[in-house]
Design a protein around this motif. Structure first.
Motif, PDB file in Angstrom:
ATOM      1  N   GLY A   1       1.026  -0.896   0.150  1.00  0.00           N
ATOM      2  CA  GLY A   1      -0.151   0.116  -0.437  1.00  0.00           C
ATOM      3  C   GLY A   1       0.441   1.278  -0.048  1.00  0.00           C
ATOM      4  N   ILE A   2       1.909   1.675  -0.004  1.00  0.00           N
ATOM      5  CA  ILE A   2       2.520   2.318   0.883  1.00  0.00           C
ATOM      6  C   ILE A   2       3.323   2.946  -0.978  1.00  0.00           C
ATOM      7  N   TYR A   3       3.813   1.399  -0.816  1.00  0.00           N
ATOM      8  CA  TYR A   3       4.736   1.654  -2.133  1.00  0.00           C
ATOM      9  C   TYR A   3       4.029   2.199  -3.535  1.00  0.00           C
ATOM     10  N   LEU A   4       2.539   1.902  -3.553  1.00  0.00           N
ATOM     11  CA  LEU A   4       1.781   1.858  -4.546  1.00  0.00           C
ATOM     12  C   LEU A   4       1.212   4.392  -4.192  1.00  0.00           C
ATOM     13  N   ALA A   5       1.450   4.334  -3.109  1.00  0.00           N
ATOM     14  CA  ALA A   5       1.170   6.148  -2.849  1.00  0.00           C
ATOM     15  C   ALA A   5       2.870   6.558  -3.433  1.00  0.00           C
ATOM     16  N   MET A   6       3.960   5.639  -3.296  1.00  0.00           N
ATOM     17  CA  MET A   6       5.122   5.950  -4.158  1.00  0.00           C
ATOM     18  C   MET A   6       4.952   6.627  -5.162  1.00  0.00           C
ATOM     19  N   VAL A   7       4.779   5.212  -5.855  1.00  0.00           N
ATOM     20  CA  VAL A   7       4.020   5.152  -7.952  1.00  0.00           C
ATOM     21  C   VAL A   7       3.372   6.409  -7.873  1.00  0.00           C
ATOM     22  N   ALA A   8       2.121   6.735  -7.260  1.00  0.00           N
ATOM     23  CA  ALA A   8       1.123   7.580  -7.657  1.00  0.00           C
ATOM     24  C   ALA A   8       1.701   8.973  -7.518  1.00  0.00           C
ATOM     25  N   LEU A   9       2.746   9.090  -6.496  1.00  0.00           N
ATOM     26  CA  LEU A   9       3.386  10.764  -5.779  1.00  0.00           C
ATOM     27  C   LEU A   9       4.726  10.655  -6.961  1.00  0.00           C
ATOM     28  N   THR A  10       4.947   9.859  -7.458  1.00  0.00           N
ATOM     29  CA  THR A  10       7.147  10.149  -8.598  1.00  0.00           C
ATOM     30  C   THR A  10       6.397  11.008  -8.771  1.00  0.00           C
ATOM     31  N   PRO A  11       5.775  11.507  -9.831  1.00  0.00           N
ATOM     32  CA  PRO A  11       5.629  12.496 -11.284  1.00  0.00           C
ATOM     33  C   PRO A  11       5.230  13.999  -9.986  1.00  0.00           C
ATOM     34  N   PRO A  12       4.564  14.424  -9.222  1.00  0.00           N
ATOM     35  CA  PRO A  12       5.458  15.573  -8.523  1.00  0.00           C
ATOM     36  C   PRO A  12       6.316  15.811  -7.386  1.00  0.00           C
ATOM     37  N   LEU A  13       7.033  14.214  -6.745  1.00  0.00           N
ATOM     38  CA  LEU A  13       8.162  14.911  -6.493  1.00  0.00           C
ATOM     39  C   LEU A  13       8.853  14.938  -6.705  1.00  0.00           C
ATOM     40  N   LEU A  14       9.203  13.939  -7.840  1.00  0.00           N
ATOM     41  CA  LEU A  14      10.370  14.229  -9.062  1.00  0.00           C
ATOM     42  C   LEU A  14      10.525  15.425  -9.472  1.00  0.00           C
ATOM     43  N   ARG A  15       9.197  16.177  -9.510  1.00  0.00           N
ATOM     44  CA  ARG A  15       9.677  17.418 -10.206  1.00  0.00           C
ATOM     45  C   ARG A  15      10.082  18.192  -8.701  1.00  0.00           C
ATOM     46  N   LEU A  16       9.690  17.908  -7.601  1.00  0.00           N
ATOM     47  CA  LEU A  16       9.619  18.740  -6.330  1.00  0.00           C
ATOM     48  C   LEU A  16      11.866  18.280  -6.690  1.00  0.00           C
ATOM     49  N   HIS A  17      12.291  17.341  -6.382  1.00  0.00           N
ATOM     50  CA  HIS A  17      13.873  16.961  -6.630  1.00  0.00           C
ATOM     51  C   HIS A  17      14.784  18.032  -7.574  1.00  0.00           C
ATOM     52  N   GLU A  18      14.247  17.568  -9.383  1.00  0.00           N
ATOM     53  CA  GLU A  18      14.695  18.009 -10.095  1.00  0.00           C
ATOM     54  C   GLU A  18      14.864  19.734  -9.959  1.00  0.00           C
ATOM     55  N   ARG A  19      14.301  20.312  -9.122  1.00  0.00           N
ATOM     56  CA  ARG A  19      14.224  21.565  -8.869  1.00  0.00           C
ATOM     57  C   ARG A  19      14.506  22.414  -7.352  1.00  0.00           C
ATOM     58  N   HIS A  20      14.934  21.214  -6.315  1.00  0.00           N
ATOM     59  CA  HIS A  20      15.866  21.228  -5.270  1.00  0.00           C
ATOM     60  C   HIS A  20      16.646  20.446  -4.337  1.00  0.00           C
ATOM     61  N   GLY A  21      16.557  19.231  -5.212  1.00  0.00           N
ATOM     62  CA  GLY A  21      17.661  18.344  -4.894  1.00  0.00           C
ATOM     63  C   GLY A  21      17.141  17.699  -3.466  1.00  0.00           C
ATOM     64  N   TRP A  22      18.615  18.171  -2.908  1.00  0.00           N
ATOM     65  CA  TRP A  22      18.763  17.192  -1.429  1.00  0.00           C
ATOM     66  C   TRP A  22      17.503  18.477  -0.272  1.00  0.00           C
ATOM     67  N   GLY A  23      16.908  19.704  -1.301  1.00  0.00           N
ATOM     68  CA  GLY A  23      16.171  20.777  -0.205  1.00  0.00           C
ATOM     69  C   GLY A  23      14.653  19.636  -0.423  1.00  0.00           C
ATOM     70  N   ALA A  24      14.431  19.367  -1.120  1.00  0.00           N
ATOM     71  CA  ALA A  24      13.015  18.312  -1.133  1.00  0.00           C
ATOM     72  C   ALA A  24      13.707  17.198  -0.260  1.00  0.00           C
ATOM     73  N   PHE A  25      14.195  15.978  -0.163  1.00  0.00           N
ATOM     74  CA  PHE A  25      14.232  15.165   1.234  1.00  0.00           C
ATOM     75  C   PHE A  25      14.507  16.469   1.949  1.00  0.00           C
ATOM     76  N   ALA A  26      15.055  17.784   2.905  1.00  0.00           N
ATOM     77  CA  ALA A  26      14.965  18.248   4.182  1.00  0.00           C
ATOM     78  C   ALA A  26      13.595  18.298   4.458  1.00  0.00           C
TER      79      ALA A  26
END
Length: 447
Positions: A148-173
């Motif tokens: 179930g958690i993994y499915l949520a990660m799949v669903a949220l990959t596109p927006p979180l990947l865009r966040l990563h591409e914009r902020h890098g380690w800042g998105a993780f932080a």
């Protein structure tokens, strides 16, 4: 060329990160071994060996490797989504991404659920379902929480990947900071129910580390491991967090359900540790025989994970059925039986994998497109992205709900609370199947 392990291994491109495949298999295998070792089964029910022998709880700092699986998931999702976006730009990429990621995950999961549901219903109609059998029906679906958690990660990959591409380690932080804020509100301010937000913040932060690996941005793994380990030790030593990195019966606070900042720190040190091993492991994986074994294991890993508890319960059932006593957990007689139980559980798991592995096989890929793109690209199916998003939400809620309800009380309306809403096992199963249908069978385009 066929889809045998040898053929797939021989066709592996030189650019593939083989270590990620090893981590995926290794993390699931470690979880399976941990479940087999921690099960403290008696004729009256099931317990946890770590509760019987608290001195063993430090082992969870090695055996709790679900963060590694989610870290690898982030890496794979980043590569998969970017590849699809290059080949299939436009609004339909999200639906295509969901279908591609869910094919090999949900098919074997739904088969497992339906087989066990049929068995549980038949057993309860016959008047069974108490004692050890009832305990088995309650716990058999618990490992589905990670799907179930993994499915949520799949669903949220596109927006979180865009966040990563914009902020890098800042998105993780930002995600890690949100997890820390949740624990502060939980433990210092006593805000009710806020802790459940960390099912998202903690696991998505670990998933974000996979994005960072995909872009080669984890450049100091030793520092990451040291910082994570130091933070985990300090949080457990001086904070409100228990020593065990898995849930324990009767504990007021669990590091797992819901996840805590201590578990996120644990995930950091594991991520750094496995990254330190990446180079020597990559050299070993260039050996054809070892790589074929990893490829073969990856082809059945999900099926093995789904059925490993069934195998373990089958071993205990056979032991009771044949008249052999079950020693008290952690006694000398119990430990003496451990090697035989592990061998028997592995053998029974292999038999179950042989029976159900076909549901994990990838579906036939469509014929490759012509090198020259057509003058016009067909529009995606109307609403296909929205339908896919709705479908994956239904899937993840259904799978999470079933992990909480179990299959005991299937015919009596037993409920569990999922995000403040009561849910029954039949309702959860219906949601998962409906979601699967929406994701994998999108509405066809108008002609």
């Amino acid at each position: 060329m066929g889809h045998t392990a040898a053929a797939l291994a021989a066709a592996t491109p030189a650019t593939r990160d083989r270590y990620v495949d090893l981590l995926r298999v290794g993390s699931l295998a470690t979880v399976v071994l941990g479940h087999w070792l921690m099960a403290a089964v008696t004729p009256q029910g099931m317990g946890n060996l770590l509760a019987v022998v608290p001195a063993l709880q430090p082992l969870t700092w090695l055996l709790q490797v679900m963060p590694v699986f989610f870290f690898v998931g982030g890496f794979s999702h980043a590569l998969s989504y970017r590849s699809l976006a290059r080949r299939q730009p436009g609004a339909s990429v999200y639906a295509a991404f969901l279908r591609a990621r869910l094919q090999r995950l949900l098919r074997p999961t739904l088969v497992f659920v339906l087989v066990w549901t049929a068995g549980a219903a038949a057993l309860q109609l016959a008047g069974g379902g108490g004692g050890l059998t009832g305990a088995a029906l309650r716990v058999i679906t618990q490992p589905l929480w990670f799907i179930g958690i993994y499915l949520a990660m799949v669903a949220l990959t596109p927006p979180l990947l865009r966040l990563h591409e914009r902020h890098g380690w800042g998105a993780f932080a930002a995600l890690a900071g949100a997890a820390a804020a949740v624990d502060l509100l939980r433990f210092a301010a006593g805000v009710p129910y806020v802790e459940f937000l960390n099912f998202a913040f903690v696991w998505l932060a670990v998933h974000q580390l996979g994005f960072l690996r995909a872009d080669g941005r984890i450049t100091r793994p030793a520092l990451l491991a040291a910082a994570g380990l130091a933070a985990a030790v300090l949080l457990v030593a001086f904070g409100p967090y228990p020593l065990s990195m898995v849930g324990m019966p009767g504990e007021k606070v669990s590091n797992m359900a819901p996840p805590t900042l201590a578990l996120l720190a644990h995930g950091l040190w594991l991520t750094g540790a496995v990254q330190l091993l990446a180079r020597p492991a990559a050299a070993l994986l260039r050996r054809p025989r070892l790589w074929r074994a990893v490829v073969a294991a990856n082809g059945i890993a999900m099926t093995g994970f789904l059925w490993h508890l069934t195998a373990m319960l089958g071993v205990y059932a056979a032991q009771l059925g044949l008249g052999f006593a079950l020693p008290e957990p952690a006694t000398a007689a119990w430990w003496a039986q451990v090697p035989l139980r592990l061998i028997a559980a592995a053998a029974l798991t292999a038999a179950l994998v042989a029976a159900f592995r076909r549901f994990e096989k990838p579906t036939a890929a469509p014929a490759p497109a012509t090198p020259v793109a057509p003058a016009t690209t067909p529009a995606p199916a109307p609403g296909s992205g929205g339908l896919a998003a709705t479908g994956i939400v239904l899937c993840l809620l259904g799978i999470l709900g079933l992990s909480m309800t179990g299959l005991g009380g299937l015919l009596t309306g037993h409920t569990a609370i999922l995000i403040a809403v009561p849910i029954t096992a039949p309702a959860a199963i219906t949601m998962a199947i409906a979601g699967w249908a929406l994701v994998t069978h999108p509405r066809p385009p108008h002609t």
